[in-house]
Motif scaffolding. Sequence first.
Motif, mmCIF file in Angstrom:
data_model
loop_
_atom_site.group_PDB
_atom_site.id
_atom_site.type_symbol
_atom_site.label_atom_id
_atom_site.label_comp_id
_atom_site.label_asym_id
_atom_site.label_seq_id
_atom_site.Cartn_x
_atom_site.Cartn_y
_atom_site.Cartn_z
ATOM 1 N N VAL A 134 0.836 -1.197 0.000
ATOM 2 C CA VAL A 134 0.000 0.000 0.000
ATOM 3 C C VAL A 134 0.875 1.253 0.000
ATOM 4 O O VAL A 134 0.601 2.227 -0.707
ATOM 5 N N LEU A 135 1.929 1.221 0.779
ATOM 6 C CA LEU A 135 2.822 2.375 0.854
ATOM 7 C C LEU A 135 3.505 2.618 -0.496
ATOM 8 O O LEU A 135 3.684 3.770 -0.916
ATOM 9 N N LEU A 136 3.856 1.540 -1.168
ATOM 10 C CA LEU A 136 4.446 1.700 -2.506
ATOM 11 C C LEU A 136 3.447 2.360 -3.458
ATOM 12 O O LEU A 136 3.814 3.225 -4.257
ATOM 13 N N ASP A 137 2.184 1.974 -3.332
ATOM 14 C CA ASP A 137 1.153 2.602 -4.162
ATOM 15 C C ASP A 137 1.031 4.094 -3.872
ATOM 16 O O ASP A 137 0.950 4.916 -4.778
ATOM 17 N N GLY A 144 4.844 10.077 -8.738
ATOM 18 C CA GLY A 144 4.549 9.977 -10.154
ATOM 19 C C GLY A 144 5.427 8.961 -10.866
ATOM 20 O O GLY A 144 5.847 9.155 -12.010
ATOM 21 N N ILE A 145 5.746 7.884 -10.137
ATOM 22 C CA ILE A 145 6.566 6.819 -10.731
ATOM 23 C C ILE A 145 5.805 5.514 -10.513
ATOM 24 O O ILE A 145 5.269 5.302 -9.419
ATOM 25 N N PRO A 146 5.696 4.651 -11.498
ATOM 26 C CA PRO A 146 4.986 3.390 -11.259
ATOM 27 C C PRO A 146 5.665 2.580 -10.131
ATOM 28 O O PRO A 146 6.882 2.653 -9.972
ATOM 29 N N GLU A 148 6.497 -0.368 -9.815
ATOM 30 C CA GLU A 148 7.574 -1.294 -10.224
ATOM 31 C C GLU A 148 8.914 -0.560 -10.285
ATOM 32 O O GLU A 148 9.970 -1.183 -10.188
ATOM 33 N N GLY A 149 8.840 0.741 -10.443
ATOM 34 C CA GLY A 149 10.081 1.500 -10.552
ATOM 35 C C GLY A 149 10.599 1.989 -9.210
ATOM 36 O O GLY A 149 11.537 2.784 -9.153
ATOM 37 N N LEU A 150 9.975 1.490 -8.125
ATOM 38 C CA LEU A 150 10.373 1.964 -6.792
ATOM 39 C C LEU A 150 11.028 0.853 -5.982
ATOM 40 O O LEU A 150 10.779 -0.322 -6.204
ATOM 41 N N MET A 151 11.848 1.255 -5.034
ATOM 42 C CA MET A 151 12.417 0.279 -4.093
ATOM 43 C C MET A 151 12.356 0.864 -2.684
ATOM 44 O O MET A 151 12.184 2.071 -2.511
ATOM 45 N N VAL A 152 12.489 -0.023 -1.688
ATOM 46 C CA VAL A 152 12.415 0.446 -0.303
ATOM 47 C C VAL A 152 13.677 0.056 0.445
ATOM 48 O O VAL A 152 14.108 -1.099 0.391
ATOM 49 N N THR A 153 14.253 1.016 1.121
ATOM 50 C CA THR A 153 15.352 0.722 2.039
ATOM 51 C C THR A 153 15.087 1.480 3.330
ATOM 52 O O THR A 153 14.827 2.683 3.302
ATOM 53 N N ASP A 154 15.154 0.782 4.419
ATOM 54 C CA ASP A 154 14.990 1.409 5.733
ATOM 55 C C ASP A 154 13.789 2.350 5.817
ATOM 56 O O ASP A 154 13.870 3.453 6.354
ATOM 57 N N ALA A 159 12.991 6.083 -6.138
ATOM 58 C CA ALA A 159 13.028 5.590 -7.508
ATOM 59 C C ALA A 159 14.272 4.733 -7.678
ATOM 60 O O ALA A 159 15.343 5.077 -7.183
ATOM 61 N N LYS A 160 14.097 3.612 -8.393
ATOM 62 C CA LYS A 160 15.216 2.691 -8.549
ATOM 63 C C LYS A 160 16.410 3.361 -9.221
ATOM 64 O O LYS A 160 17.550 3.080 -8.912
ATOM 65 N N ASN A 161 16.097 4.254 -10.176
ATOM 66 C CA ASN A 161 17.197 4.834 -10.948
ATOM 67 C C ASN A 161 17.509 6.282 -10.558
ATOM 68 O O ASN A 161 18.300 6.938 -11.189
ATOM 69 N N GLN A 162 16.856 6.747 -9.502
ATOM 70 C CA GLN A 162 17.053 8.161 -9.169
ATOM 71 C C GLN A 162 16.788 8.351 -7.684
ATOM 72 O O GLN A 162 15.668 8.643 -7.265
ATOM 73 N N SER A 163 17.845 8.179 -6.903
ATOM 74 C CA SER A 163 17.636 8.115 -5.461
ATOM 75 C C SER A 163 17.161 9.443 -4.861
ATOM 76 O O SER A 163 16.663 9.473 -3.752
ATOM 77 N N SER A 164 17.286 10.510 -5.584
ATOM 78 C CA SER A 164 16.849 11.783 -5.014
ATOM 79 C C SER A 164 15.331 11.884 -4.956
ATOM 80 O O SER A 164 14.776 12.657 -4.183
ATOM 81 N N ARG A 165 14.656 11.104 -5.785
ATOM 82 C CA ARG A 165 13.184 11.120 -5.719
ATOM 83 C C ARG A 165 12.747 10.075 -4.707
ATOM 84 O O ARG A 165 12.708 8.884 -5.003
ATOM 85 N N GLN A 166 12.454 10.541 -3.516
ATOM 86 C CA GLN A 166 12.146 9.595 -2.442
ATOM 87 C C GLN A 166 11.105 10.150 -1.485
ATOM 88 O O GLN A 166 10.853 11.351 -1.417
ATOM 89 N N VAL A 167 10.519 9.235 -0.752
ATOM 90 C CA VAL A 167 9.564 9.636 0.281
ATOM 91 C C VAL A 167 9.627 8.593 1.404
ATOM 92 O O VAL A 167 9.829 7.408 1.161
ATOM 93 N N LYS A 168 9.494 9.084 2.635
ATOM 94 C CA LYS A 168 9.559 8.174 3.781
ATOM 95 C C LYS A 168 8.179 7.615 4.096
ATOM 96 O O LYS A 168 7.168 8.301 3.882
#
Lengths: 766, 157
Positions: A134-137, A144-146, A148-154, A159-168
């Motif tokens: 749900v959080l990924l959604d 504004g990234i699908p 599938e293009g996201l990853m979670v760390t801590d 964004a998988k290819n752009q770490s500056s686009r992030q949210v906690k």
Amino acid sequence: MTKQANFKFTRRDLLKGGGALVVTFGMPGWAVAATQDGGSLSKPPLMPDQLDSYLSIAADGKVTAYFGKMDMGQGVDTAIAQIVADELDVPFERVGVLMSDTEYTLDQGGASGSTGIRSGAQPLRNAAAEARRVLLDLASEKLGIPAEGLMVTDGIIQAKNQSSRQVKYEELIGGKYFHVNLEWNERLGNALNATGKAKPKTPDQYKVVGKSMPRIDVPGKVFGQTPYVTDIKRPGMWHGRILRPPVAGATPTGWDQNSISDIPDAQVVRIKDFIGVVAPEEWGAINAARQLKVTWSEVKSPFPEMDDLYDYIRRTPHVEENAGGGFGGRVPVDEGPVNKALEGAAKVIEAEYEHPFQSHACMGPACAVVDARSDRATVWTGSQKAHKTREGVAKLLELPVDKVRGIWVPGPGSYGRNDAGDAAMDAALLSKAIGRPVRVQGMRHEGHGWDPKGPASVITLRAGLDAEGNVIAHRFQAKGFSAWDVRSNEASPSDTLAGLLVGWPKNTRHNYGTPSESYDFPTKLHFWRTIPPFLETASPLRTAHFRDPQGPQVHFASESFIDEIAAAVGQDPVEFRLKYLTDPRDIAVVEAAAKAAGWETRTSPRRDRQSGDVLTGRGIAYASRGGTTVATVAEVEVNRQSGRVWAKRFVVAHDCGLIINPDGLKRTIEGNIIQALSRALKEEVQFDRNNVTSIDWLSYPILDSTEAPESIEVVQINRPEVAPTGAGEPSTRQVAAAVANAIFDATGARIRRVPFTPERVKASLA
Amino acid sequence: MATKERISLNVNNKSYDLEVDPNMPLLYALRNELDITGPKFGCGLAQCGACAVIVDGRVMRSCMTSVRSTQGRQIRTIEGLGTPENPHPVQKAFIEEAVPQCGYCISGWLMTSVALLEENPRRSDAEIRQSLSSLKCRCGTHMSILRAVNRAAKAMA
Ligand code: FES
Ligand code: FES
């Protein structure tokens, strides 16, 4: 200094801070700040089909798992935190586990049959996986990234290819509710499960599960900061003590108020056959209970002579029997086939094993605090099942269940249906009677004398051999007191002392057990028979679950007897077991234990002559339990002058499926071995015709530090492909037989009665 | 019950004035009057050690020690040993070995071990086992307790 693991709830504040528990938006443990997007601030009902019932994320990113079971220092909460951390991809330290408070946790069955992780973890694992989805959604929408293009760390989604686009996580949901539905299996208790759309991870993706994370509860206990149920104080709280009759079954006929006139404000509370005292101060209540002169009804002595116990069991007609094991359905006992096979055998071996009543003998007598008002009540309990305790208290006080809140707080030990549930009912009656919160803690003589006991039994085994010495028939018969004279929880006042004393009918159910093993003996009959309890009212010899219910009794007999057969056919005990075992996991633990112990293949008893007073020997025993399988090798020293047995070394091979926390597992197993060894060597509830006479640590000794083994080695067999099956009890049931088999190996003497006291061992050597 | 008297106690370097029955065991004064709940009631019979505290450097069972007899003496409880930031070496070892299960007995084992090792940390395993033999632990944590106390002994020697 070791890093202090995980945040902890300031339970002390929760428990003391005036009136009911005050929390912002219903999330205990921290203040919750509202944010703008996602989630919602309105608390959904505590329902099994709600994600919010299992998990919350606070504004500061802390994750709380709401767990309807509890931990008694075996690391169940730590394991839950590990599982949730892995599924959610948050650091382990950020996860807290709130256990068994009926206001915040679902009824997951409480502590029960080592299911803490086996069943308890499932809905939490699923909820955590679903929360991550749900959080990924939510993040996908926000960034504004699908997904599938996201990853979670801590707990940070990027964004998988752009770490500056992030949210906690906390920016998405912190301090708010998910309002996400789960698929609930419509079960409550141990079987409760709920699933979301997300698929939980596979074991190869785990980062924290499988590691020895520091136990969450340890620092609080080592710095004296963990509040126990005994430490709870409520405004206006008084203290209570209960008076128990000198002859079991006697009821109060009157009392002398003058006998306590010197104790300020002390009062007597009598309700039918229940009699207790209350006073504003604990010392006053203790003295009032000591001083109060009560007259008791004349009753017939309820018990046989203790020396007669096993004959009493043999001669008393059974009331129920079952060839279907412990908890399954009833299977009729058909002795025909096995008796026929035994008749046709070239040789029949038979032996009988006796096991006494044993006491939970918790480190402190049970305690509970109840605040009973006219329309509601709160109960603080160390019972293993706070949801059931609240049910029982509700019935006893004639309140709707949802008007009673049960809060689990660690108690002085547990190990099954101990005396905790009784204390809760005692406190409830006293609190209602005086209209104040009341704390009850028993004195030592009640802890030992009146707690529910592990049942006494006599177990008879017969094996038929063919001319080549192969086992062709195997008959196991247990006869004894039911393990369910008192049920494993206090959902009915009938299962408590106070309930019975105020007129609830006794509700004995019959249950015992048969061996849990995979020996392939062509004709096998395993069954149990139970006899009625001594008393149909409150009794100090009522019987109930005590760690691993009947496991120790049953497997002391069955696994000693395996060695007796091996000796009769001249085979090594390990080889003999391997010859008949069929389950590959059982075979694996027996082989692993033998290998790690440096087992030398030969028959028992050892043939070489040992000089000196101290004889040494080794023994093995194996048994499974609820999917976990364990083999234990014991090495003992037997002093032939004194009869004293020292179990010097244990080697335990343990397979409980996927291992969550190896360090925690090792310590849990060590604790089981020590407690089971104590029971095997020392523990026997003494009684006379009138009452239990084991009333303290002198009359009911347990293992001490000089008697602890030199070493306990644990071989952990990890099976990531098998769901975890629990370790809280399964390594208890092999110990008595492993030690008895080792004594036989050392001395040639077979001990068939627990405990193996020096007198008994010495007598068997003569 | 005797009438109440004024009693002064010094616990963990703090002074307290109480009005209590002077014959009341110290345990109840600590737990109920002072809210120092680390020491536990296990037996009230000096048989288990759950209530152990250190009085003037010697370990005592507070369940069988009258408040009166501890007047003016230095009483130490688990709360006065160390803190998470600055733990006593025995506490540090108990954490490293993750000793407690239910933990109800742990204050007693800690206080007894502290008194033993502060008197003289050079103790063999056999001496440690012997010195702790009157304590009970129903959960059976003996193996980790012994590892921890041996570890602390080395650290303190
Ligand atoms: S409570 Fe004091 S020794 Fe047991
Ligand atoms: S840890 Fe439970 S009694 Fe020792």
